[in-house]
Write an enzyme that holds these catalytic residues in place. Structure first.
Site, PDB file in Angstrom:
ATOM      1  N   GLN A   5       0.819  -1.224   0.000  1.00  0.00           N
ATOM      2  CA  GLN A   5       0.000   0.000   0.000  1.00  0.00           C
ATOM      3  C   GLN A   5       0.852   1.273   0.000  1.00  0.00           C
ATOM      4  O   GLN A   5       0.328   2.358  -0.261  1.00  0.00           O
ATOM      5  CB  GLN A   5      -0.956   0.004   1.203  1.00  0.00           C
ATOM      6  CG  GLN A   5      -1.938  -1.161   1.210  1.00  0.00           C
ATOM      7  CD  GLN A   5      -2.971  -1.099   0.082  1.00  0.00           C
ATOM      8  OE1 GLN A   5      -3.071  -0.104  -0.650  1.00  0.00           O
ATOM      9  NE2 GLN A   5      -3.736  -2.167  -0.064  1.00  0.00           N
ATOM     10  N   THR A  29       5.717 -20.381 -16.169  1.00  0.00           N
ATOM     11  CA  THR A  29       5.893 -19.382 -17.229  1.00  0.00           C
ATOM     12  C   THR A  29       5.387 -18.043 -16.741  1.00  0.00           C
ATOM     13  O   THR A  29       4.243 -17.933 -16.293  1.00  0.00           O
ATOM     14  CB  THR A  29       5.114 -19.810 -18.487  1.00  0.00           C
ATOM     15  OG1 THR A  29       5.589 -21.096 -18.889  1.00  0.00           O
ATOM     16  CG2 THR A  29       5.297 -18.816 -19.618  1.00  0.00           C
ATOM     17  N   CYS A  43      -9.883  -8.134   0.947  1.00  0.00           N
ATOM     18  CA  CYS A  43      -9.804  -9.569   0.706  1.00  0.00           C
ATOM     19  C   CYS A  43     -10.781 -10.319   1.589  1.00  0.00           C
ATOM     20  O   CYS A  43     -11.055 -11.479   1.363  1.00  0.00           O
ATOM     21  CB  CYS A  43      -8.389 -10.070   0.942  1.00  0.00           C
ATOM     22  SG  CYS A  43      -7.185  -9.134   0.015  1.00  0.00           S
TER      23      CYS A  43
HETATM   24  N1  PLP Z   1      -0.612  -6.960   1.531  1.00  0.00           N
HETATM   25  C1  PLP Z   1      -1.420  -5.905   1.680  1.00  0.00           C
HETATM   26  C2  PLP Z   1      -1.064  -4.824   2.648  1.00  0.00           C
HETATM   27  C3  PLP Z   1      -2.594  -5.816   0.934  1.00  0.00           C
HETATM   28  O1  PLP Z   1      -3.400  -4.743   1.076  1.00  0.00           O
HETATM   29  C4  PLP Z   1      -2.914  -6.860   0.037  1.00  0.00           C
HETATM   30  C5  PLP Z   1      -4.199  -6.853  -0.701  1.00  0.00           C
HETATM   31  O2  PLP Z   1      -5.199  -6.339  -0.225  1.00  0.00           O
HETATM   32  C6  PLP Z   1      -2.014  -7.931  -0.101  1.00  0.00           C
HETATM   33  C7  PLP Z   1      -0.878  -7.951   0.666  1.00  0.00           C
HETATM   34  C8  PLP Z   1      -2.261  -9.036  -1.090  1.00  0.00           C
HETATM   35  O3  PLP Z   1      -1.997  -8.559  -2.384  1.00  0.00           O
HETATM   36  P1  PLP Z   1      -2.381  -9.349  -3.713  1.00  0.00           P
HETATM   37  O4  PLP Z   1      -3.787  -8.997  -4.033  1.00  0.00           O
HETATM   38  O5  PLP Z   1      -1.407  -8.873  -4.741  1.00  0.00           O
HETATM   39  O6  PLP Z   1      -2.195 -10.812  -3.442  1.00  0.00           O
END
Ligand code: PLP
Length: 373
Positions: A165, A225, A310
């Site tokens: 971030q 790949t 997420c």
């Molecule tokens: N780390 C942080 C601080 C994030 O905000 C996120 C996604 O929200 C991730 C890791 C994971 O990233 P990615 O979507 O590329 O797997």
């Protein structure tokens, strides 16, 4: 539609779109020895170099992966094996899930890690891997990474920094930071999803154990790949994002105006008082569930999130806000994250929808404290 969820996925930058489309026209596997393969290989290595330059690393130390979830997991698997693992309490699930049973480094009510506690924890025992994120995805709170790196160095500990971030929102110089490794994600800085990187300190970058071994790509550090279009888009986005850092004061002014108006009407800013990235605010409305707020705003055409993107869909309290001792507010805060191209019109659209929502859901006269820390 007003999209204010950059921390979930940034808007695709035009430079990234162009690079991605151009790479789609490149036929060839970078591992093939024929001319088509060599052209693909050149594009791969040019992209790696661009990412290295953007973030102060050597190209040889940039391992290209599917995204930051993999980069965090790879860092912990490679560097945490045989070591104690210590995580900041507000780390992303990508880190937490990769280190079950890790020791937790507490944060204060602003979300800033307690470095005295870190020094004490490191003094207690064997070699450690410390994971501390540069900027929190929910609150935007910055961690004192340079100071943490110094403490780790003095104690012989390794430091993994999830810089997902912070990348493109703050200048980042991996070599100067003193970290052992750093995770980046293409789609968080205006590239397409599907590519990310782990930067690894030169002394360790050649020989670590890959999570995905496969055919020995990435100098044996990540089999498979490589997704050239996503990687080319990531590289172009990284270059554009770093060039665009000069625009961050404008983004910060938009965020501050948004916060000023929302707090005057009863919202509380989680992480207020801590140094934060410019584009993010975490706004709690006491007594109103975060999911209810997100849905009400969505119905009004404004897209924000509750807790980590997420985990959207889950009605759960934010572990980040819980670690900040936020009490019930841990389930009552939304994250507004401005995109790189945010305008006053976006802020105005948010505030119109937010006032309308707050007027219906938040009893008048029940004013909050305006800030939480
Ligand atoms: N780390 C942080 C601080 C994030 O905000 C996120 C996604 O929200 C991730 C890791 C994971 O990233 P990615 O979507 O590329 O797997």
């Amino acid at each position: 539609m007003t999209y204010l969820d950059a921390n979930a996925t940034e808007k695709l930058r035009p430079e990234a779109r162009e690079a991605l489309l151009a790479a789609l026209a490149v036929t060839g596997n970078p591992s093939s020895v024929h001319a088509a393969g060599r052209a693909a290989h050149r594009l791969l290595e040019d992209s790696r170099e661009t990412i290295a330059v953007a973030f102060g690393a050597r190209a040889a130390d940039v391992v290209l992966l599917s995204g930051a979830t993999e980069a965090d997991a790879q860092a912990i698997a490679a560097l945490g094996t045989g070591r104690r693992v210590i995580l900041g309490a507000t780390e992303h699930d990508a880190v937490r899930a990769a280190a079950p049973g890790a020791e937790i480094l507490p944060v204060d009510r602003r979300g800033v890690a307690d470095l005295d506690a870190l020094a004490r924890m490191l003094a207690e025992g064997g070699p450690a891997l410390v994971c501390l994120m540069a900027a929190n995805n929910e609150t935007g709170t910055l961690q004192p990474i340079a100071a943490a790196a110094e403490i780790c160095r003095a104690a012989g500990a390794w430091l993994h920094v999830d810089a997902v971030q912070a990348a493109g929102r703050l200048p980042l110089d991996f070599a100067a930071l003193g970290a052992t490794s750093m995770a980046l994600s293409g789609h968080k800085l205006g590239g397409p999803a599907g590519a990310g990187a782990l930067l690894v300190a030169p002394a360790l970058s050649a020989g670590f154990r890959p999570l995905v071994a496969g055919g020995g790509q990435e100098r044996g550090r990540r089999g498979g790949t490589p997704p050239l279009p996503a990687i080319a888009g990531f590289a172009a986005a990284a270059r554009a994002a770093v060039a665009g850092l000069t625009d961050m004061p404008r983004i910060a002014a938009l965020r501050d105006a948004l916060e000023a108006e929302a707090t005057a009407a009863g919202a509380m800013v989680m992480g207020a008082g801590a140094p934060r990235i410019a584009n993010t605010t975490c706004l709690a409305l006491p007594g109103v569930a975060a999911q209810t707020q997100v849905i009400a705003l969505d119905l009004a055409g404004v897209q924000v999130s509750a807790g980590a993107a997420c985990s959207s869909g889950k009605v759960a309290e934010s572990h980040v806000l819980r670690a900040m001792d936020a009490g019930p507010l841990a389930g009552e805060a939304i994250r507004v994250s401005l995109c790189w191209d945010a305008t006053e019109a976006d802020v105005a659209a948010f505030l119109r929808a937010w006032h309308d929502m707050a007027g219906r859901l938040y009893p008048s006269g029940k004013q909050g404290k305006a800030s939480f820390s």
